[in-house]
Scaffold this motif. Structure first.
Motif, PDB file in Angstrom:
ATOM      1  N   LEU A 246      -2.980  -3.574  -8.138  1.00 12.07           N
ATOM      2  CA  LEU A 246      -4.179  -3.592  -8.971  1.00 12.07           C
ATOM      3  C   LEU A 246      -3.774  -3.488 -10.442  1.00 12.07           C
ATOM      4  CD1 LEU A 246      -6.388  -1.225  -6.794  1.00 12.07           C
ATOM      5  CD2 LEU A 246      -6.833  -3.654  -7.222  1.00 12.07           C
ATOM      6  N   GLY A 247      -4.311  -4.369 -11.250  1.00 16.73           N
ATOM      7  CA  GLY A 247      -3.977  -4.371 -12.672  1.00 16.73           C
ATOM      8  C   GLY A 247      -2.807  -5.257 -13.041  1.00 16.73           C
ATOM      9  N   GLU A 248      -2.046  -5.724 -12.040  1.00 12.79           N
ATOM     10  CA  GLU A 248      -0.849  -6.529 -12.356  1.00 12.79           C
ATOM     11  C   GLU A 248      -1.193  -7.918 -12.879  1.00 12.79           C
ATOM     12  OE1 GLU A 248       2.295  -4.459  -9.204  1.00 12.79           O
ATOM     13  OE2 GLU A 248       1.802  -6.584  -8.965  1.00 12.79           O
ATOM     14  N   MET A 249      -2.363  -8.425 -12.529  1.00  9.05           N
ATOM     15  CA  MET A 249      -2.724  -9.772 -12.972  1.00  9.05           C
ATOM     16  C   MET A 249      -3.889  -9.803 -13.943  1.00  9.05           C
ATOM     17  SD  MET A 249      -2.222 -12.654 -10.157  1.00  9.05           S
ATOM     18  CE  MET A 249      -0.799 -12.769  -9.093  1.00  9.05           C
ATOM     19  N   THR A 250      -4.643  -8.708 -14.038  1.00  2.36           N
ATOM     20  CA  THR A 250      -5.884  -8.754 -14.817  1.00  2.36           C
ATOM     21  C   THR A 250      -5.646  -8.926 -16.310  1.00  2.36           C
ATOM     22  OG1 THR A 250      -5.861  -6.352 -14.642  1.00  2.36           O
ATOM     23  CG2 THR A 250      -7.415  -7.517 -13.261  1.00  2.36           C
TER      24      THR A 250
ATOM     25  N   ALA B 257       2.229 -12.017  -1.073  1.00  2.00           N
ATOM     26  CA  ALA B 257       1.603 -10.866  -0.426  1.00  2.00           C
ATOM     27  C   ALA B 257       0.713 -10.168  -1.454  1.00  2.00           C
ATOM     28  CB  ALA B 257       2.677  -9.910   0.093  1.00  2.00           C
ATOM     29  N   ALA B 258       0.010  -9.114  -1.038  1.00  2.92           N
ATOM     30  CA  ALA B 258      -0.886  -8.391  -1.945  1.00  2.92           C
ATOM     31  C   ALA B 258      -0.132  -7.884  -3.175  1.00  2.92           C
ATOM     32  CB  ALA B 258      -1.524  -7.218  -1.201  1.00  2.92           C
ATOM     33  N   PHE B 259      -0.746  -8.045  -4.337  1.00  2.55           N
ATOM     34  CA  PHE B 259      -0.137  -7.573  -5.590  1.00  2.55           C
ATOM     35  C   PHE B 259      -0.837  -6.290  -6.045  1.00  2.55           C
ATOM     36  CE2 PHE B 259      -3.161 -11.029  -6.279  1.00  2.55           C
ATOM     37  CZ  PHE B 259      -4.093 -10.461  -7.134  1.00  2.55           C
TER      38      PHE B 259
ATOM     39  N   LEU C  60      -2.618  -1.317  -4.255  1.00  2.00           N
ATOM     40  CA  LEU C  60      -2.590  -2.774  -4.123  1.00  2.00           C
ATOM     41  C   LEU C  60      -3.996  -3.338  -3.948  1.00  2.00           C
ATOM     42  CD1 LEU C  60       0.416  -3.184  -1.644  1.00  2.00           C
ATOM     43  CD2 LEU C  60       0.465  -3.184  -4.150  1.00  2.00           C
ATOM     44  N   THR C  61      -4.160  -4.590  -4.355  1.00  2.00           N
ATOM     45  CA  THR C  61      -5.439  -5.265  -4.145  1.00  2.00           C
ATOM     46  C   THR C  61      -5.621  -5.602  -2.662  1.00  2.00           C
ATOM     47  OG1 THR C  61      -6.763  -7.228  -4.637  1.00  2.00           O
ATOM     48  CG2 THR C  61      -4.392  -7.515  -4.654  1.00  2.00           C
TER      49      THR C  61
ATOM     50  N   ARG D  84       0.597  -0.244   1.699  1.00  2.00           N
ATOM     51  CA  ARG D  84       1.420   0.099   0.542  1.00  2.00           C
ATOM     52  C   ARG D  84       2.758  -0.629   0.649  1.00  2.00           C
ATOM     53  NH1 ARG D  84      -0.292   5.328  -1.829  1.00  2.00           N
ATOM     54  NH2 ARG D  84      -2.361   4.760  -2.582  1.00  2.00           N
ATOM     55  N   ARG D  85       3.385  -0.892  -0.499  1.00  2.00           N
ATOM     56  CA  ARG D  85       4.729  -1.496  -0.503  1.00  2.00           C
ATOM     57  C   ARG D  85       5.744  -0.416  -0.161  1.00  2.00           C
ATOM     58  NH1 ARG D  85       3.966  -3.328  -6.409  1.00  2.00           N
ATOM     59  NH2 ARG D  85       2.824  -5.291  -6.257  1.00  2.00           N
TER      60      ARG D  85
END
Length: 495
Positions: A418-422, A414-416, A153-154, A145-146
Motif C-alpha cells: 500500500l502506498g508503493e504506487m500511489t 504479485a500484490a504490492f 499489501l494491497t 504478507r511478504r
C-alpha cells in the motif's frame, strides 16, 4: 479461528443439508471473525441483526426441505450494490448517508435463494482503482504478507474488501464487480477464485454505475465449484436492465466434470510483455502444461489489437463514468456542500462535487469530459469505440477457429505494498489491468484461479478467458486447472 468460517460454499451446503450445522451457527462464527478483523478494513458497514434474522429464516427453509444451494450461506456484499435500508456509498464521500429504498437485482436474487448478508465491503471509490486506496473508508488490507515482512499489501481493486474478506475467511464468499479486472485482479492478489461473467449474464440494475458498457457483477469465492454455485443464484434475465440477456441459466456446477480432453486452449503471444516477472512467465507455462496433461490441446494464437486495449479502455471507461457520475450534484440524494450567502445552483454543484469526489474519481471524470467534448469526440471517443470493435473481432476469430478458452496471467505482478504506487505516475497503476481489460472490452467471461506462490510467498493467479455465454465450459476448464495446481495455501493470521 472457528473452523466453520473456513468452509467452502459446497461444504457448507452439504453440512447444512445434513443437519451438522445451522445457518445461525455459521453466520455467528463469521460475525465473530469480522469483529476481530478491523485491521483488514474489509467490512465497512456491519449488519449483524439482518444477518441473524436471515440465517434464522434460512434454517427454517432448510428444515422445510429447501433445495437452493445458496440457502443459509453467509456472504459479504460489495458497497457498490444497493441494499435496502443499509448504507450503499460506493466508498464515496458524495454518497455519505445514502440508504437506498430498493434492493439491487443481484442481492434480491441472493436473498430469495436464502443467502445471508453479513455486511457491506470496502472498495475503491466508484470502483475506480486497482489497489483499494481510493476509498473514503480508508484502505482495505491484504491478509497475505511478504515472508516475514510487516508491510501492508494491497488486496487489489476495486473489489479489494471482497477479496480480503474471502481470503481471511470472514465470509464464505462475496459479490464483486468487474469493469476492467476488478474481480480477477484482487482474486489473484489474495489467492481466491474470481469470476467475471459474460456481459449481460448478470443484471446491473441497482449496482451503482461506473462504466455501463463494461460493468459486470460476479462471485468471489474460495473455489471454482463455489463460483459456479454462486453464479447460478446471481445470473438471470432482468427486464429492469436493458442489457440483460434473456437466456436460460444453466446448472453451472453440473458443468464441472473434470474432463477437458480435446479442449483447445489458446496462448496469446501478445500477452508476453516486456518486464513481466520470470515467476509469472514460469507459472503461465506451468499452467499450460497442467492443462495439456489433463488432455487439452495447447495452441499459440494471436490477438493483434491487444496493445491498444489499455488506451482504449482508459478513454471509454472515463467517458462513461463522467456521464454516469453527473447525477451526483447535491440535489436529490447524498452529500450537499454548505453554501455561502449568495451562492446559486452552479456553486452548489461545484462545491458538492469538489468535496464529494476523491482525486482519482475527479481525474477520470475530467478525462471523460475531455474525450467527449465537441473538439475531441471523434479523435478520442469514436476512435476508441472502433478499436474496441477490432479487439472483440480478434477474440471472435480465435473462437471461430475452434479455441475453447484462452490462458493468460491474471496480473503483471504479485500484490504490492500500500502506498508503493500511489505517489507515482497514475499510468503505472493503470498497467495493473493490462491482462484483464480486453475481456471487458469484448464482453467475454473470464476467471482468475490461484495457481502458485511467488518467491516471497504471495499468491499468483492464472486467467482463463471463455467463449461468450459458455461460463459452464469455462468453469470446467478452470476446475481442471485448479485441481492440477492444487493451491491450498492460506495467509498466516496477523490481524
Amino acid at each position: 479461528m472457528s473452523e466453520l468460517t473456513k468452509l467452502t460454499i459446497a461444504e457448507a451446503r452439504d453440512r447444512l443439508r445434513a443437519g451438522d450445522v445451522t445457518s445461525t451457527e455459521l453466520t455467528q462464527a463469521c460475525l465473530d471473525e469480522i469483529e476481530k478483523a478491523d485491521a483488514l478494513g474489509a467490512f465497512v458497514h456491519k449488519t449483524p441483526e439482518i444477518a441473524l434474522k436471515q440465517a434464522a429464516a434460512a434454517d427454517a427453509r432448510i428444515q422445510g426441505g429447501a433445495e437452493n444451494p445458496m440457502c443459509g450461506i453467509p456472504l459479504g456484499i460489495k458497497d457498490l450494490f444497493c441494499t435496502q435500508g443499509v448504507p450503499s456509498q460506493a466508498a464515496s464521500n458524495i454518497l455519505d448517508g445514502f440508504k437506498p429504498e430498493y434492493e439491487s437485482t443481484v442481492t434480491t436474487q441472493l436473498w430469495q435463494a436464502g443467502s445471508v448478508m453479513l455486511g457491506k465491503l470496502n472498495m475503491d471509490e466508484f470502483a475506480m482503482g486497482s489497489s483499494n486506496e481510493t476509498s473514503t473508508y480508508g484502505d482495505a488490507v491484504n491478509p497475505w504478507r511478504r515472508g516475514n515482512e510487516e508491510t501492508a499489501l494491497t488486496p487489489g481493486g476495486s473489489s479489494g474488501g471482497s477479496a480480503s474478506a474471502v481470503a481471511a475467511d470472514l465470509c464464505l464468499a462475496a459479490t464483486g464487480t468487474d469493469t476492467g479486472g476488478s474481480i480477477r485482479q484482487p482474486a489473484a492478489f489474495t489467492g481466491i477464485t474470481g469470476l467475471k461473467p459474460t456481459y449481460g449474464r448478470v443484471s446491473r440494475w441497482g449496482i451503482i454505475a461506473f462504466a455501463s458498457s463494461l460493468d459486470q457483477a460476479g462471485p468471489m469465492t474460495k473455489s471454482v465449484r463455489d463460483a459456479a454455485i454462486m453464479l447460478g443464484a446471481m445470473a438471470g434475465h432482468d427486464p429492469k436492465d436493458s442489457t440483460s440477456a434473456d437466456l436460460p441459466v444453466p446448472d453451472f456446477e453440473a458443468a464441472i466434470t473434470g474432463d477437458i480432453r480435446g479442449k483447445k486452449i489458446g496462448i496469446p503471444k501478445e500477452y508476453r510483455i516486456d518486464g513481466t516477472p520470470a515467476e509469472i512467465e514460469k507459472l503461465w507455462s506451468l499452467g499450460a502444461e497442467m492443462l495439456r496433461d489433463a488432455g487439452a490441446e495447447i495452441v499459440d494464437i494471436s490477438l493483434p489489437h491487444t496493445k491498444y486495449a489499455l488506451p482504449t479502455y482508459y478513454v471509454i471507461a472515463p467517458a462513461e463514468a463522467s456521464s454516469n457520475l453527473a447525477r451526483y450534484d447535491g440535489v436529490r440524494f447524498g452529500r450537499r456542500a454548505k453554501l455561502a450567502q449568495g451562492d446559486g445552483i452552479t456553486e452548489m454543484y461545484e462545491k458538492t462535487r469538489a468535496e464529494g469526489f476523491g482525486a482519482e474519481v475527479q481525474r477520470r471524470v475530467m478525462i471523460g469530459t475531455y474525450v467527449l467534448s465537441a473538439g475531441f469526440y471523434d479523435a478520442y471517443y469514436n476512435r476508441a469505440r472502433k478499436v474496441r470493435a477490432l479487439i472483440k473481432r480478434d477474440f471472435d476469430q480465435v473462437f471461430e477457429a475452434g479455441v475453447d478458452a484462452i490462458l493468460t496471467p491474471a496480473t503483471p505482478s504479485a500484490a504490492f505494498g500500500l502506498g508503493e504506487m500511489t505517489d507515482a505516475d497514475p499510468v503505472q497503476m493503470y498497467l495493473n489491468d493490462v491482462f484483464t481489460v480486453t475481456v471487458n472490452l469484448a464482453g467475454l467471461p473470464g476467471i482468475s484461479v490461484p495457481a502458485g506462490l511467488d518467491g516471497k510467498g504471495l499468491p499468483l493467479g492464472l486467467q482463463l478467458i471463455g467463449r461468450p455465454w459458455e461460463e459452464g465450459d469455462l468453469l470446467n476448464i478452470a476446475g481442471s486447472l485448479e485441481t492440477a495446481a492444487g493451491f491450498m495455501a492460506k495467509p498466516k493470521r496477523w490481524w
